[in-house]
Structure formats: structure tokens, C-alpha cells
Design an enzyme around this catalytic site. Structure first.
Site, PDB file in Angstrom:
ATOM      1  N   ASN A 107       0.840  -1.198   0.000  1.00 39.05           N
ATOM      2  CA  ASN A 107       0.000   0.000   0.000  1.00 39.05           C
ATOM      3  C   ASN A 107       0.872   1.245   0.000  1.00 39.05           C
ATOM      4  OD1 ASN A 107      -0.433   1.940   2.513  1.00 39.05           O
ATOM      5  ND2 ASN A 107       0.152  -0.062   3.350  1.00 39.05           N
TER       6      ASN A 107
ATOM      7  N   PHE B 219      -1.613   8.061   4.714  1.00 42.26           N
ATOM      8  CA  PHE B 219      -2.387   8.627   5.834  1.00 42.26           C
ATOM      9  C   PHE B 219      -3.688   9.274   5.351  1.00 42.26           C
ATOM     10  CE2 PHE B 219       1.363   9.473   9.010  1.00 42.26           C
ATOM     11  CZ  PHE B 219       1.508   8.108   9.189  1.00 42.26           C
TER      12      PHE B 219
ATOM     13  N   SER C  31       5.584   5.001   8.757  1.00 42.38           N
ATOM     14  CA  SER C  31       4.975   4.744   7.461  1.00 42.38           C
ATOM     15  C   SER C  31       5.933   5.195   6.364  1.00 42.38           C
ATOM     16  CB  SER C  31       3.653   5.500   7.318  1.00 42.38           C
ATOM     17  OG  SER C  31       3.203   5.444   5.977  1.00 42.38           O
TER      18      SER C  31
ATOM     19  N   ASN D  92       5.001   5.956   3.394  1.00 37.71           N
ATOM     20  CA  ASN D  92       4.201   6.584   2.348  1.00 37.71           C
ATOM     21  C   ASN D  92       3.984   8.085   2.519  1.00 37.71           C
ATOM     22  OD1 ASN D  92       3.833   4.039   1.076  1.00 37.71           O
ATOM     23  ND2 ASN D  92       2.298   3.554   2.627  1.00 37.71           N
TER      24      ASN D  92
END
Length: 362
Positions: free
Chosen positions: A111, A115, A174, A176
Site C-alpha cells: 500500500n 495517511f 509509514s 508513504n
């Protein structure tokens, strides 16, 4: 329930785009279409961590219930606790779609959501409405992508949800959100933990535990730095780990090259090695939550034996269905009974040395 999901439910959900399937599963939980499991109240599974009494050590990790829509429905599936979020002060849409990719041959997911969530106010309203409900619900907090002061965003999350959260998770791992993992560097971590603890300690009433969630893609020296900095702050524990950027050993030809964080079965070994290495560095007192590749009672026990007090899952439920939590808890209870073990906490750290001796995979 698992057999029915494997034969019917998974086929239907996997015919949809991953985000659409996720939204449908949330809707099913909200409307009560997913039946609750029969509670397993085994005293041997109870664990006390950071002053909280968990009915069993299995939790739902953050990332599934991003907007605090279904924490109580998740608890009814058999989880001992549920974690909502990641929540940022302002709503944000996240990265462009498509941004979730199934790697079916690996029982994994990549993924790059970024957020995506509805922001503090929306989750605050929902958590306020469930205030009278029993059960442990943690709040995972993050920073907006375009925040000028990301540390301030984390402190704001502590202040906003202090009266509602059973515990907090500070998510700095994270992959991302550009630059987010830089907060794991020691000087940045010092500033962040100082601000978060100051915000927590300034709140009236009950002292809420704070956990720090770290990445599995850290070097030995980075683990040294994190352990050293954590020792200087009144942190209540660590969550190990978030998704990985590694693609080592994947079987899936389709989607394996997509950018983003990898979760699921391939993460088990890496995250468990990092867990054990952290346990050696922080000693026996600091609580650790093990995440990554848990899909059975056996893998949950392996995490605990490698140093975890509690464990969490998410990706495996995509592949095994909503009955997985109940099956794992039932399996944990049966394993303890079979081996005449009176408390699951007795298993913790049994295999730390073996796991910690392994090199972190490339």
C-alpha cells in the site's frame, strides 16, 4: 466463518478493487452483517501491559479502521484490543489511486495510501459517541503531509484524544509520507518524544500509555539509537513493526514492483528479527507489541516467544476473513492448555536469543 469466507466471501471481495473491498468490509461491520464470535474468556490469555488489562494479546493493527468507525465491532470479532487511525489533525485524501495492491501468491499487500483519513474532528466525534463502551481502543496518531511542524501535529493528537484513547501510538514509520521516517533519527526522535510526553503529562486525569511504532527497515546502529533515546523518555512501549520497503523473496509476479509498504506473510521474519533485537536492547521491562505476518496461533506465539507482550494483525484478515481473530484466540488457549502453561506471558522471550542472532534481511 473462515471456511465460508474462503469459499464465497473472499472470491467476491477479491473481484473488487482493494479499496472498494475494504470499504465494503467496514460497511458490513457497521451494519452488523458480520457475526460476532463466541467470546473466549480464558484467564491464561490475559495480559497486563502499561497498566491496561487486555483480555487476550491479539489486537487489530492501525490502518484498517482509519476513521474510528468500527472499533467495537472489531472487538466483537475476538480481538483483545483495536487500534484506530492513523489520524492526522486535518483531513487528507492521501496519495493518488490506485494505491493498494494484492500479492495473492505471497498472502501480502503493498500500500501507498499516505495517511488518508477524515481528520481529528470526525474521529473525535465517533470516539466520543462510544465513550461508555467497554474494551481497549488505541489511537494511532500521525502528521499531515504538508504540516510545517510535524512534531506539533503529534502533540495535537495527544491533546485531542487524551480523554478517549486507551493508549496512543506515535506512528513515525509509514513509508508513504515523504520524510516521515526521518523522525526515527536520534536527534529528531528526541525532539518528538519530548514534545509528545510533555503534551501527555500536561493532560488532567488518567495517564495514557504512549507507544512508538517503528519501521522494520532499520540498521543495527539505528536500533541502538532508538533504544538509547527511548531509555531517556517515559515511553510506555514500542510497536514493531510497520510495513517494509523490502521485496526480498516475493513469489508474486503481479504487483510485486509497486512502490509502497509491504505487509503480510513475507514481513514475518524481518519484523520478528527486529523485535528480538529490540528486546535485547531495551531489556525485559519495556512492553513490546509485535506486528507483521501473524496469521495463526502459531505465528502469534512465535512473536511472543521472540519478545512481544502483545501482537497485532491486519493483512492476514484480508486473506482469511473476519473469523481469523476468534480462531487465533481459540488456538492460543488450546496451545496453553495442551502444554499446561498457566499464562501466556510465560512464553515471552523464550526464543529471543535465537531470533536476535539472525541478520536483518537485505
Amino acid at each position: 466463518m473462515s471456511g465460508l469466507f474462503q469459499s464465497i466471501g473472499r472470491k467476491m471481495l477479491f473481484s473488487l478493487e482493494p479499496e472498494d473491498a475494504h470499504a465494503l468490509s467496514i460497511k458490513a461491520l457497521k451494519t452488523g452483517l458480520v457475526p460476532a464470535c463466541v467470546p473466549i474468556n480464558d484467564p491464561a490469555l490475559r495480559v497486563t501491559v502499561a497498566g491496561l488489562s487486555f483480555p487476550n494479546p491479539l489486537g487489530m493493527a492501525a490502518g484498517y479502521d482509519k476513521n474510528a468507525e468500527v472499533p467495537d465491532a472489531l472487538l466483537k470479532l475476538g480481538f483483545g484490543f483495536a487500534e484506530v487511525g492513523t489520524l492526522t489533525p486535518l483531513a487528507q485524501s492521501g496519495n493518488p489511486k490506485p494505491r493498494i495492491f494484492r500479492l495473492v501468491d505471497d498472502k501480502a499487500v503493498i500500500n501507498r495510501l499516505g495517511f488518508n483519513n477524515q481528520g481529528h474532528e470526525s474521529a473525535f466525534r465517533r470516539l466520543t459517541e462510544r465513550r461508555s463502551h467497554a474494551g481497549i481502543v488505541g489511537v494511532n496518531i500521525g502528521a499531515n503531509k504538508d504540516a510545517t511542524n510535524r512534531v506539533a501535529d503529534y502533540a495535537a493528537g495527544i491533546r485531542k484524544f487524551h480523554a478517549l484513547a486507551s493508549y496512543f501510538t506515535v506512528n513515525i514509520s509509514s513509508p508513504n509520507t515523504p520524510g516521515l521516517r526521518d523522525l526515527q533519527a536520534r536527534d529528531n526522535l528526541k525532539e518528538l518524544l519530548g514534545a509528545v510526553m510533555e503534551a501527555r503529562d500536561a493532560q488532567p486525569g488518567v495517564r495514557r500509555p504512549v507507544f512508538l511504532k517503528i519501521a522494520p527497515d532499520l540498521t543495527e546502529s539505528s536500533l541502538d539509537d532508538i533504544a538509547a533515546e527511548v531509555a531517556l523518555h517515559p515511553l510506555d512501549g514500542l510497536i514493531i513493526s510497520n510495513t517494509t520497503l523490502s521485496r526480498t523473496g516475493l513469489k508474486s509476479q503481479r504487483n510485486g514492483g509497486e512502490n509502497g509498504g509491504l505487509s503480510g506473510a513475507p514481513l514475518f521474519e524481518r519484523s520478528t528479527i527486529v523485535l528480538a533485537k529490540i528486546r535485547q536492547r531495551v531489556g525485559p521491562e519495556l512492553p513490546l507489541i509485535g506486528v507483521g505476518g501473524i496469521d495463526s496461533a502459531a505465528t502469534a506465539i512465535a512473536k511472543i516467544r521472540a519478545g512481544a507482550d502483545l501482537v497485532q494483525l491486519y493483512t492476514s484478515m484480508i486473506y482469511h476473513g473476519p473469523g481469523l481473530a476468534g480462531e487465533i484466540v481459540k488456538g492460543l488457549s488450546a496451545a496453553l492448555m495442551r502444554d499446561s502453561i498457566t499464562t501466556i506471558a510465560a512464553l515471552r522471550d523464550c526464543d529471543v536469543a535465537d531470533w536476535a542472532a539472525k541478520p536483518i534481511p537485505a
